[in-house]
Write a protein that holds these residues in place. Structure first.
Motif, PDB file in Angstrom:
ATOM      1  N   VAL A 146     -30.532 -84.777 -43.599  1.00  0.00           N
ATOM      2  CA  VAL A 146     -30.331 -84.232 -44.681  1.00  0.00           C
ATOM      3  C   VAL A 146     -30.289 -83.045 -44.890  1.00  0.00           C
ATOM      4  CG1 VAL A 146     -31.346 -86.425 -46.544  1.00  0.00           C
ATOM      5  CG2 VAL A 146     -32.561 -83.988 -45.633  1.00  0.00           C
ATOM      6  N   ALA A 147     -31.265 -82.172 -44.625  1.00  0.00           N
ATOM      7  CA  ALA A 147     -31.473 -80.594 -44.563  1.00  0.00           C
ATOM      8  C   ALA A 147     -30.944 -79.902 -43.075  1.00  0.00           C
ATOM      9  CB  ALA A 147     -31.914 -80.028 -45.501  1.00  0.00           C
ATOM     10  N   CYS A 148     -29.978 -79.293 -42.429  1.00  0.00           N
ATOM     11  CA  CYS A 148     -30.112 -78.964 -41.328  1.00  0.00           C
ATOM     12  C   CYS A 148     -29.969 -77.346 -41.099  1.00  0.00           C
ATOM     13  CB  CYS A 148     -28.651 -78.995 -41.009  1.00  0.00           C
ATOM     14  SG  CYS A 148     -28.007 -80.870 -40.559  1.00  0.00           S
ATOM     15  N   ASN A 149     -30.381 -76.652 -42.395  1.00  0.00           N
ATOM     16  CA  ASN A 149     -30.674 -75.328 -42.041  1.00  0.00           C
ATOM     17  C   ASN A 149     -31.422 -75.126 -42.754  1.00  0.00           C
ATOM     18  OD1 ASN A 149     -30.120 -75.847 -44.926  1.00  0.00           O
ATOM     19  ND2 ASN A 149     -28.536 -74.132 -45.729  1.00  0.00           N
TER      20      ASN A 149
ATOM     21  N   SER B 103     -42.565 -78.881 -35.195  1.00  0.00           N
ATOM     22  CA  SER B 103     -42.686 -77.908 -34.181  1.00  0.00           C
ATOM     23  C   SER B 103     -41.778 -77.914 -33.645  1.00  0.00           C
ATOM     24  CB  SER B 103     -44.093 -77.445 -34.175  1.00  0.00           C
ATOM     25  OG  SER B 103     -44.820 -77.621 -34.849  1.00  0.00           O
ATOM     26  N   TYR B 104     -40.809 -76.612 -34.510  1.00  0.00           N
ATOM     27  CA  TYR B 104     -39.709 -76.021 -33.596  1.00  0.00           C
ATOM     28  C   TYR B 104     -38.673 -76.671 -33.398  1.00  0.00           C
ATOM     29  CZ  TYR B 104     -42.658 -72.336 -30.585  1.00  0.00           C
ATOM     30  OH  TYR B 104     -43.135 -72.058 -30.183  1.00  0.00           O
ATOM     31  N   ALA B 105     -38.510 -78.178 -34.540  1.00  0.00           N
ATOM     32  CA  ALA B 105     -37.259 -78.950 -35.110  1.00  0.00           C
ATOM     33  C   ALA B 105     -36.988 -78.886 -36.700  1.00  0.00           C
ATOM     34  CB  ALA B 105     -37.495 -80.227 -34.611  1.00  0.00           C
ATOM     35  N   THR B 106     -37.709 -78.190 -37.239  1.00  0.00           N
ATOM     36  CA  THR B 106     -37.908 -77.039 -38.729  1.00  0.00           C
ATOM     37  C   THR B 106     -36.616 -77.006 -39.388  1.00  0.00           C
ATOM     38  OG1 THR B 106     -38.331 -75.253 -38.084  1.00  0.00           O
ATOM     39  CG2 THR B 106     -40.361 -77.609 -38.922  1.00  0.00           C
ATOM     40  N   ASP B 107     -35.415 -77.182 -38.279  1.00  0.00           N
ATOM     41  CA  ASP B 107     -34.234 -76.612 -38.869  1.00  0.00           C
ATOM     42  C   ASP B 107     -33.739 -77.830 -39.838  1.00  0.00           C
ATOM     43  OD1 ASP B 107     -33.724 -77.750 -36.390  1.00  0.00           O
ATOM     44  OD2 ASP B 107     -31.949 -76.801 -36.349  1.00  0.00           O
ATOM     45  N   THR B 108     -33.981 -78.990 -39.320  1.00  0.00           N
ATOM     46  CA  THR B 108     -33.457 -80.471 -39.193  1.00  0.00           C
ATOM     47  C   THR B 108     -34.976 -81.112 -40.239  1.00  0.00           C
ATOM     48  OG1 THR B 108     -31.972 -80.132 -37.967  1.00  0.00           O
ATOM     49  CG2 THR B 108     -32.215 -82.355 -38.627  1.00  0.00           C
ATOM     50  N   ILE B 109     -34.341 -81.152 -41.129  1.00  0.00           N
ATOM     51  CA  ILE B 109     -35.307 -81.783 -42.095  1.00  0.00           C
ATOM     52  C   ILE B 109     -34.502 -83.962 -42.040  1.00  0.00           C
ATOM     53  CG2 ILE B 109     -36.301 -82.921 -44.753  1.00  0.00           C
ATOM     54  CD1 ILE B 109     -36.975 -80.338 -43.609  1.00  0.00           C
ATOM     55  N   TYR B 110     -35.489 -84.611 -41.970  1.00  0.00           N
ATOM     56  CA  TYR B 110     -35.165 -86.867 -41.745  1.00  0.00           C
ATOM     57  C   TYR B 110     -36.138 -86.610 -43.304  1.00  0.00           C
ATOM     58  CZ  TYR B 110     -34.009 -85.210 -37.306  1.00  0.00           C
ATOM     59  OH  TYR B 110     -33.136 -84.666 -35.918  1.00  0.00           O
ATOM     60  N   LYS B 111     -34.846 -87.971 -43.030  1.00  0.00           N
ATOM     61  CA  LYS B 111     -35.027 -88.584 -44.447  1.00  0.00           C
ATOM     62  C   LYS B 111     -35.058 -90.289 -44.227  1.00  0.00           C
ATOM     63  CE  LYS B 111     -31.887 -89.456 -48.452  1.00  0.00           C
ATOM     64  NZ  LYS B 111     -31.663 -89.032 -49.506  1.00  0.00           N
ATOM     65  N   THR B 112     -35.743 -91.529 -44.713  1.00  0.00           N
ATOM     66  CA  THR B 112     -35.626 -92.519 -45.392  1.00  0.00           C
ATOM     67  C   THR B 112     -36.375 -92.687 -45.834  1.00  0.00           C
ATOM     68  OG1 THR B 112     -35.558 -94.228 -43.521  1.00  0.00           O
ATOM     69  CG2 THR B 112     -37.514 -93.180 -43.447  1.00  0.00           C
ATOM     70  N   ASP B 113     -35.407 -93.946 -46.546  1.00  0.00           N
ATOM     71  CA  ASP B 113     -36.439 -94.833 -47.030  1.00  0.00           C
ATOM     72  C   ASP B 113     -36.381 -96.275 -47.058  1.00  0.00           C
ATOM     73  OD1 ASP B 113     -34.093 -96.966 -47.285  1.00  0.00           O
ATOM     74  OD2 ASP B 113     -33.404 -96.680 -49.036  1.00  0.00           O
ATOM     75  N   ASN B 114     -36.629 -97.273 -46.098  1.00  0.00           N
ATOM     76  CA  ASN B 114     -37.154 -97.752 -44.818  1.00  0.00           C
ATOM     77  C   ASN B 114     -37.768 -97.136 -43.477  1.00  0.00           C
ATOM     78  OD1 ASN B 114     -37.909-100.144 -44.245  1.00  0.00           O
ATOM     79  ND2 ASN B 114     -35.830-101.226 -43.418  1.00  0.00           N
ATOM     80  N   PRO B 115     -39.090 -96.888 -43.275  1.00  0.00           N
ATOM     81  CA  PRO B 115     -39.449 -96.574 -41.965  1.00  0.00           C
ATOM     82  C   PRO B 115     -39.435 -97.387 -40.743  1.00  0.00           C
ATOM     83  CG  PRO B 115     -40.596 -95.913 -43.852  1.00  0.00           C
ATOM     84  CD  PRO B 115     -39.803 -96.846 -44.568  1.00  0.00           C
ATOM     85  N   LYS B 116     -39.773 -98.925 -41.237  1.00  0.00           N
ATOM     86  CA  LYS B 116     -40.081 -99.730 -40.814  1.00  0.00           C
ATOM     87  C   LYS B 116     -38.701-100.254 -39.757  1.00  0.00           C
ATOM     88  CE  LYS B 116     -43.538-102.382 -42.986  1.00  0.00           C
ATOM     89  NZ  LYS B 116     -43.617-104.293 -43.548  1.00  0.00           N
ATOM     90  N   SER B 117     -37.480 -99.317 -40.349  1.00  0.00           N
ATOM     91  CA  SER B 117     -36.162 -99.710 -39.586  1.00  0.00           C
ATOM     92  C   SER B 117     -36.294 -98.121 -38.426  1.00  0.00           C
ATOM     93  CB  SER B 117     -35.103 -99.969 -40.546  1.00  0.00           C
ATOM     94  OG  SER B 117     -35.023 -98.001 -41.343  1.00  0.00           O
TER      95      SER B 117
END
Length: 377
Positions: A65-68, A45-59
């Motif tokens: 990957v998306a800022c709009n 919420s309120y941070a939905t202008d950005t999408i983050y991704k990872t293939d190693n969440p333990k790191s």
């Protein structure tokens, strides 16, 4: 599981490990995570202008990957289904909860959000606010949508009437398609626990463990120090022979067996133990006037016992009235007058347990002193 400056993961739902060294905005409320083709995607919420991704969440390392992505979305929930991505969102007391398809590569909306759920308080009594659904003139707060798919059916869950109430719950609508039309399920509210030590069960999410068992993480209403003070609780979920989804909340307060196989009924989780201390006679070394010793055994999460000091030698004694077989001890800390915020690896609760048959000769109960430690919060 997100919050507390990071997120937790577990392989067995018993031992949880914290990842707090992360570049995610984990303090943004009501986050959502979705798995797509072996990678996790996150927004909040309120941070939905950005999408983050990872293939190693333990790191703890995530890539933007998306800022709009459309900003200002409240209580977002991303749902991936057979190559297509959907966004459910909304929160308020006079709004519709909506859904829309999203391009899984660009994260742009593929159309306008469609209204899916709106309050039907007159027909749905569980949506009426208040600890006892007694705020008849108040409008419920709807939020926290969650989607599960099973057997070709889509189960869209939502929270009402407000996370601050003992009657906080999750309801569910069912459809043959991700965006409806949705029909109110026969069994509602889906998750409900208005009485007991922990009360309230709404604004959560439903998932499967590695054995295929369904579980629901719900939020428990405390509201003792803050209007929205909450805890988390874990409830088992099931589907009956007619594919009707239902939750089992009776063991929300007490120890239960966490299965290491696929189960078919709530009875398989019950260890056979019963509460022994409820409203039993208690003695203490001291007590504060508004926090007497009897509050330690009254089964009310909004009350507690506090000694006058935190000094060595303060104690609480509970007389069970007869000799009993004790299989487990559960201690719930209220953090009375605590001024420590954040997390510390060097500050602990320190206490030990003793048992006696006559109140005169005491022996260590279970493990030896020093092994009972709880991290302060």
């Amino acid at each position: 599981m997100f919050g507390s400056g990071g997120y937790y993961y577990s392989s067995d739902l018993i031992e949880w490990k914290l990842i707090d060294d992360t570049n995610l905005p984990t303090e943004s409320f009501a986050p959502t995570v979705v798995e797509m083709q072996g990678e996790l995607y996150y927004t909040a919420s309120y941070a939905t202008d950005t999408i983050y991704k990872t293939d190693n969440p333990k790191s703890g390392v995530w890539e933007a990957v998306a800022c709009n992505f459309p900003p200002g979305m409240l209580e977002p929930m991303l749902f991936y289904d057979e190559g297509r991505l959907y966004l459910y969102a909304g929160a308020g007391n006079s709004v519709s909860l909506t859904g829309v398809e999203v391009d899984p590569r660009t994260f742009q909306l593929l159309g306008e959000p469609s209204p899916l759920i709106r309050s039907r308080q007159r027909d749905n009594g569980w949506e009426t606010p208040g600890d006892h659904h007694d705020w008849m003139d108040a409008t419920p707060w709807l939020e926290g949508m969650w989607m599960n798919k099973r057997g070709g059916k889509y189960y869209l869950q939502y929270a009402s009437p407000g996370i601050q109430f003992k009657t906080s719950n999750d309801g569910v609508y069912v459809s043959d398609t991700p965006l409806g039309p949705f029909t109110l399920a026969e069994h509602n509210p889906l998750v409900y626990r208005p009485e007991g030590f922990t009360t309230g069960a709404g604004n959560g999410g439903t998932f499967q463990d590695k054995y295929g068992n369904y579980w629901h993480v719900g939020t428990v209403a405390v509201t003792a120090r803050h209007y929205f003070e909450r805890r988390l609780s874990l409830y088992p979920f099931f589907f009956d022979e007619d594919s009707v989804m239902y939750a089992y909340t009776e063991l929300g307060d007490y120890p239960m067996i966490v299965p290491d196989h696929k189960i078919t009924s709530p009875e398989e989780l019950f260890p056979g133990w019963m509460l022994l201390s409820h409203n039993k006679s208690v003695r203490s070394s001291s007590e504060l006037r508004k926090y007497p010793a009897c509050c330690a055994v009254d089964e009310d999460i909004r009350t507690w016992w506090s000694a006058e000091t935190a000094d060595k030698g303060e104690y609480l004694s509970v007389d069970l009235g007869e000799e009993c077989e004790i299989s487990a001890v559960q201690i719930n800390f209220a953090d009375h007058d605590a001024h420590l915020f954040g997390r510390s690896d060097s500050i602990f609760y320190q206490y030990y347990l003793e048992e006696s048959a006559d109140g005169k000769k005491w022996n260590f109960f279970g493990r030896q002193v020093g092994e009972y430690r709880g991290c302060s919060s």
